[in-house]
Design an enzyme around this catalytic site. Structure first.
Site, short mmCIF file in Angstrom:
data_model
loop_
_atom_site.label_atom_id
_atom_site.label_comp_id
_atom_site.label_asym_id
_atom_site.label_seq_id
_atom_site.Cartn_x
_atom_site.Cartn_y
_atom_site.Cartn_z
N SER A 28 -37.66 55.41 20.83
CA SER A 28 -38.78 54.75 21.49
C SER A 28 -38.33 54.35 22.88
CB SER A 28 -39.19 53.50 20.70
OG SER A 28 -40.08 52.69 21.43
N TYR A 65 -37.56 45.71 15.80
CA TYR A 65 -37.87 47.07 16.25
C TYR A 65 -37.00 47.47 17.43
CZ TYR A 65 -40.85 51.09 17.43
OH TYR A 65 -41.33 52.36 17.70
#
Length: 263
Positions: A144, A157
């Site tokens: 990401s 995350y």
């Protein structure tokens, strides 16, 4: 066009979102897809049948609880036992939770680290020996932009995705002398998937904003091009990285986020 005829690709989290988009691109290129992910029996059957329609592909679903390391290893071995090999491993499965650290549920932290980070270690650990024997392998970790930069309220995350990037670099160095085996991380910005839709709802709650305000002022505020990355863009990059001509891409974290991390 990348021709993956005869290649076996295991794609985790491939029943929806980015994983499904990658699976469709790979099936169109001739790869046989080992499908893994969440969904009802009807939804999974629909995905497998659609993927099997490309070039006589024989896609198959392999269930596994990837939060369990042994289950992740077993998943890879089941794919190899069924198809005879594994050529491509795409670690895409992931979950998200948005909350400030002091209120972040401990069980959600553990789940996110297990699925988003640790599962990539276990599947890679199982896949690398098979790739060494066959002389070809691509491991693609869907990280990401949050593997390169941080945002508030996403501690688990961000930690997991930074870990994925670090793991990719380390494994890339281990595989550097292999002739045609390499590992890379793809780092998308915001892609409009069910996972992002859930983030929008969570962010709206955290920031006391409407969902439309979150999209405009929180989500896309970070991306200079002011649009979502498309699933097709991510899938095209994944497909490109499987070409023989990309052997020198190794241990890289490749951003695809409209200029977000260029700031």
């Amino acid at each position: 066009m990348t021709d993956l005829t005869g290649k076996i690709a295991l794609i985790t989290g491939s029943t929806s979102g980015i994983g499904l988009g990658i699976a469709e691109h790979f099936a169109k290129a001739g790869a046989t897809i080992a499908v893994n992910g969440f969904g009802t029996a009807e939804e999974i059957t629909y995905v497998v049948e659609n993927l099997s329609a490309y070039k006589g592909n024989q896609a198959r679903f392999f269930p596994a609880d990837l939060m369990d390391g042994e289950a992740a290893i077993t998943l890879v071995n089941q794919v190899v036992n069924h198809f005879g090999k594994i050529d491509v491993l795409i670690n895409n499965a992931g979950i998200q939770h948005v909350e400030k650290v002091e209120d972040f549920p401990a069980d959600r932290w553990e789940s996110i680290i297990s699925l988003n980070l640790s599962s990539a270690f276990y599947t890679s650990k199982a896949a690398v020996p098979h790739m060494r024997r066959s002389g070809y392998g691509r491991i693609l970790n869907i990280a990401s932009a949050h593997g390169l930069v941080a945002s508030p309220f996403k501690s688990a995350y961000v930690a997991a995705k930074h870990g994925v990037v670090g793991f990719t670099k380390s494994l890339g160095l281990e595989l550097a002398e292999e002739e045609n085996i390499c590992v890379n991380a793809i780092c998308p910005g915001y892609v409009r998937t069910p996972l992002v839709d859930m983030q929008i709802k969570d962010q709206a709650k955290v920031h006391n904003m409407t969902e439309e305000e979150v999209i405009r002022e929180v989500i896309l505020a970070a991306q200079p091009n002011k649009r979502f990355v498309t699933v097709e863009e991510v899938a095209d990059l994944a497909l490109y990285l499987c070409k023989d001509a990309t052997r020198s891409f190794n241990g890289a974290a490749l951003p695809i986020e409209g200029g977000w991390t260029a700031r």
